[in-house]
Write an enzyme that holds these catalytic residues in place. Structure first.
Site, PDB file in Angstrom:
ATOM      1  CE  LYS A  64      -1.861  -0.933   3.967  1.00  0.00           C
ATOM      2  NZ  LYS A  64      -1.202  -2.221   4.257  1.00  0.00           N
ATOM      3  NE  ARG A  96      -3.837  -1.148   9.852  1.00  0.00           N
ATOM      4  CZ  ARG A  96      -2.773  -0.563   9.298  1.00  0.00           C
ATOM      5  NH1 ARG A  96      -2.771   0.715   9.026  1.00  0.00           N
ATOM      6  NH2 ARG A  96      -1.712  -1.292   9.020  1.00  0.00           N
ATOM      7  NE  ARG A 122       7.370  -2.968   6.226  1.00  0.00           N
ATOM      8  CZ  ARG A 122       6.078  -2.663   6.342  1.00  0.00           C
ATOM      9  NH1 ARG A 122       5.468  -1.954   5.412  1.00  0.00           N
ATOM     10  NH2 ARG A 122       5.395  -3.083   7.382  1.00  0.00           N
ATOM     11  NE  ARG A 125       6.978  -0.693  10.636  1.00  0.00           N
ATOM     12  CZ  ARG A 125       5.876  -0.568   9.890  1.00  0.00           C
ATOM     13  NH1 ARG A 125       5.929   0.079   8.743  1.00  0.00           N
ATOM     14  NH2 ARG A 125       4.738  -1.067  10.301  1.00  0.00           N
ATOM     15  NE  ARG A 138       1.975  -4.979  11.521  1.00  0.00           N
ATOM     16  CZ  ARG A 138       2.960  -4.657  10.689  1.00  0.00           C
ATOM     17  NH1 ARG A 138       4.105  -5.266  10.765  1.00  0.00           N
ATOM     18  NH2 ARG A 138       2.759  -3.737   9.778  1.00  0.00           N
TER      19      ARG A 138
HETATM   20  P1  ADP Z   1       1.751  -1.462   7.440  1.00  0.00           P
HETATM   21  O1  ADP Z   1       2.132  -0.428   6.415  1.00  0.00           O
HETATM   22  O2  ADP Z   1       2.764  -2.512   7.546  1.00  0.00           O
HETATM   23  O3  ADP Z   1       0.378  -1.997   7.249  1.00  0.00           O
HETATM   24  P2  ADP Z   1       1.332   0.780   9.147  1.00  0.00           P
HETATM   25  O4  ADP Z   1       2.546   1.609   9.114  1.00  0.00           O
HETATM   26  O5  ADP Z   1       0.196   1.183   8.282  1.00  0.00           O
HETATM   27  O6  ADP Z   1       1.762  -0.721   8.820  1.00  0.00           O
HETATM   28  O7  ADP Z   1       0.793   0.629  10.612  1.00  0.00           O
HETATM   29  C1  ADP Z   1       1.629   0.246  11.681  1.00  0.00           C
HETATM   30  C2  ADP Z   1       0.788   0.134  12.933  1.00  0.00           C
HETATM   31  O8  ADP Z   1       0.201   1.407  13.249  1.00  0.00           O
HETATM   32  C3  ADP Z   1      -0.401  -0.814  12.833  1.00  0.00           C
HETATM   33  O9  ADP Z   1      -0.054  -2.162  13.076  1.00  0.00           O
HETATM   34  C4  ADP Z   1      -1.318  -0.242  13.934  1.00  0.00           C
HETATM   35  O10 ADP Z   1      -0.862  -0.606  15.220  1.00  0.00           O
HETATM   36  C5  ADP Z   1      -1.098   1.255  13.784  1.00  0.00           C
HETATM   37  N1  ADP Z   1      -2.095   1.869  12.865  1.00  0.00           N
HETATM   38  C6  ADP Z   1      -1.836   2.457  11.674  1.00  0.00           C
HETATM   39  N2  ADP Z   1      -2.975   2.911  11.109  1.00  0.00           N
HETATM   40  C7  ADP Z   1      -3.987   2.592  11.956  1.00  0.00           C
HETATM   41  C8  ADP Z   1      -5.406   2.751  11.939  1.00  0.00           C
HETATM   42  N3  ADP Z   1      -6.031   3.343  10.906  1.00  0.00           N
HETATM   43  N4  ADP Z   1      -6.108   2.285  12.995  1.00  0.00           N
HETATM   44  C9  ADP Z   1      -5.502   1.693  14.035  1.00  0.00           C
HETATM   45  N5  ADP Z   1      -4.185   1.487  14.112  1.00  0.00           N
HETATM   46  C10 ADP Z   1      -3.413   1.931  13.089  1.00  0.00           C
HETATM   47  P1  ADP Z   2       2.301  -1.767   3.240  1.00  0.00           P
HETATM   48  O1  ADP Z   2       2.322  -0.258   3.199  1.00  0.00           O
HETATM   49  O2  ADP Z   2       1.077  -2.343   2.605  1.00  0.00           O
HETATM   50  O3  ADP Z   2       2.539  -2.303   4.606  1.00  0.00           O
HETATM   51  P2  ADP Z   2       4.867  -1.587   1.844  1.00  0.00           P
HETATM   52  O4  ADP Z   2       4.572  -0.682   0.712  1.00  0.00           O
HETATM   53  O5  ADP Z   2       5.660  -1.062   2.976  1.00  0.00           O
HETATM   54  O6  ADP Z   2       3.509  -2.293   2.358  1.00  0.00           O
HETATM   55  O7  ADP Z   2       5.590  -2.884   1.232  1.00  0.00           O
HETATM   56  C1  ADP Z   2       6.038  -3.956   2.082  1.00  0.00           C
HETATM   57  C2  ADP Z   2       7.444  -4.413   1.632  1.00  0.00           C
HETATM   58  O8  ADP Z   2       7.342  -5.068   0.367  1.00  0.00           O
HETATM   59  C3  ADP Z   2       8.430  -3.274   1.419  1.00  0.00           C
HETATM   60  O9  ADP Z   2       9.711  -3.728   1.789  1.00  0.00           O
HETATM   61  C4  ADP Z   2       8.340  -2.970  -0.074  1.00  0.00           C
HETATM   62  O10 ADP Z   2       9.576  -2.458  -0.575  1.00  0.00           O
HETATM   63  C5  ADP Z   2       8.053  -4.354  -0.653  1.00  0.00           C
HETATM   64  N1  ADP Z   2       7.147  -4.341  -1.817  1.00  0.00           N
HETATM   65  C6  ADP Z   2       6.115  -3.492  -2.079  1.00  0.00           C
HETATM   66  N2  ADP Z   2       5.478  -3.826  -3.226  1.00  0.00           N
HETATM   67  C7  ADP Z   2       6.106  -4.941  -3.691  1.00  0.00           C
HETATM   68  C8  ADP Z   2       5.905  -5.794  -4.848  1.00  0.00           C
HETATM   69  N3  ADP Z   2       4.916  -5.573  -5.734  1.00  0.00           N
HETATM   70  N4  ADP Z   2       6.733  -6.856  -4.977  1.00  0.00           N
HETATM   71  C9  ADP Z   2       7.714  -7.095  -4.074  1.00  0.00           C
HETATM   72  N5  ADP Z   2       7.956  -6.342  -2.984  1.00  0.00           N
HETATM   73  C10 ADP Z   2       7.168  -5.276  -2.789  1.00  0.00           C
END
Ligand code: ADP
Ligand code: ADP
Ligand code: ZN
Length: 214
Positions: free
Chosen positions: A13, A88, A127, A160, A171
């Site tokens: 995302k 979420r 990541r 992280r 998660r």
């Molecule tokens: P990822 O990109 O791997 O999905 P995020 O950076 O979006 O992770 O989120 C990291 C953490 O921050 C989540 O696991 C949650 O604890 C918190 N978080 C982020 N956005 C929200 C939301 N909209 N509602 C509740 N918790 C959130």
């Molecule tokens: P989210 O915001 O949904 O948690 P991220 O954008 O941080 O996800 O992506 C998660 C990990 O996967 C990062 O290390 C990113 O560089 C990698 N990644 C993202 N898109 C792709 C893809 N299409 N194929 C392989 N790796 C990817």
């Protein structure tokens, strides 16, 4: 253009949201980034959010929703924005729909980046994040120019704490229980678009552009 990104943690995302924001010149609003900035700055919000984030749990809705509803009313959001990691939960989505309706507004697209759980666990292990500026890399798929160093600011990259495999599984469970229902929610509103997030990240981006330009 007002977009929300849906998908499991690690689906890509954030990666896609940054590219879309860049292409259309709209702000990328990531609640995860906002929480991490608050943790880094030692704010009250950061202290509260950290307790939940470290356990792989969601931060409570009331701490999250007001923050976003305020943010999208700022001047730079007039042309649109892309929400990454919000909503979420169904209550968050309902609050967003209502807040927008009260401003005579609505979302244009909910883009669901679809990736199987098994792929997520391996992807998250690679990541790497910049603790200084928030940039995200992948050791294999999006490697920084110098191993372990942020291209943008030169800081040392980290895994992280919530990307450790045990927390990733937690998660994913939380995602299936609380976030996945949003797919039906936005489908019923007629704005859901699903892309195959398993493809190469540039292919995923062109699939998204095809939807936005259609
Ligand atoms: P990822 O990109 O791997 O999905 P995020 O950076 O979006 O992770 O989120 C990291 C953490 O921050 C989540 O696991 C949650 O604890 C918190 N978080 C982020 N956005 C929200 C939301 N909209 N509602 C509740 N918790 C959130
Ligand atoms: P989210 O915001 O949904 O948690 P991220 O954008 O941080 O996800 O992506 C998660 C990990 O996967 C990062 O290390 C990113 O560089 C990698 N990644 C993202 N898109 C792709 C893809 N299409 N194929 C392989 N790796 C990817
Ligand atoms: Zn950096």
């Amino acid at each position: 253009m007002k977009i929300v990104m849906l998908g499991a943690p690690g689906a890509g995302k954030g990666t896609q949201a940054i590219k879309i924001a860049d292409k259309y010149g709209i702000p990328h609003i990531s609640t995860g980034d906002i929480f991490r900035a608050n943790i880094k700055n030692g704010t009250e919000l950061g202290k509260k959010a950290k307790e939940y984030m470290d356990q792989g749990l969601l931060v409570p809705d009331e701490l999250t929703t007001n923050l976003v509803v305020d943010r999208i009313q700022q001047e730079d959001c007039k042309k649109g924005y892309i929400l990454d990691g919000f909503p979420r939960t169904i209550p968050q989505a309902t609050c967003l729909t209502e807040a927008l309706a009260s401003l005579n507004d609505a979302l244009d697209y909910a883009i669901n980046v679809d990736v199987q759980d098994e792929k997520i666990v391996t992807r998250m292990g690679g990541r790497r994040a910049c603790p200084n500026c928030g940039a995200t890399y992948h050791v294999k798929y999006m490697a920084p120019k110098i191993e372990g160093i942020c291209d943008t600011c030169g800081a040392e990259l980290i895994l992280r704490a919530d990307d450790e495999p045990a927390t990733v599984q937690k998660r994913l469970d939380v995602y299936h229980a609380q976030t996945q229902p949003l797919i039906d929610y936005y489908n019923e509103k007629g704005i859901l678009k699903t892309v195959d997030g398993d493809k190469d990240l540039n292919e995923v981006f062109s699939d998204i552009l095809a939807i936005l330009e259609a």
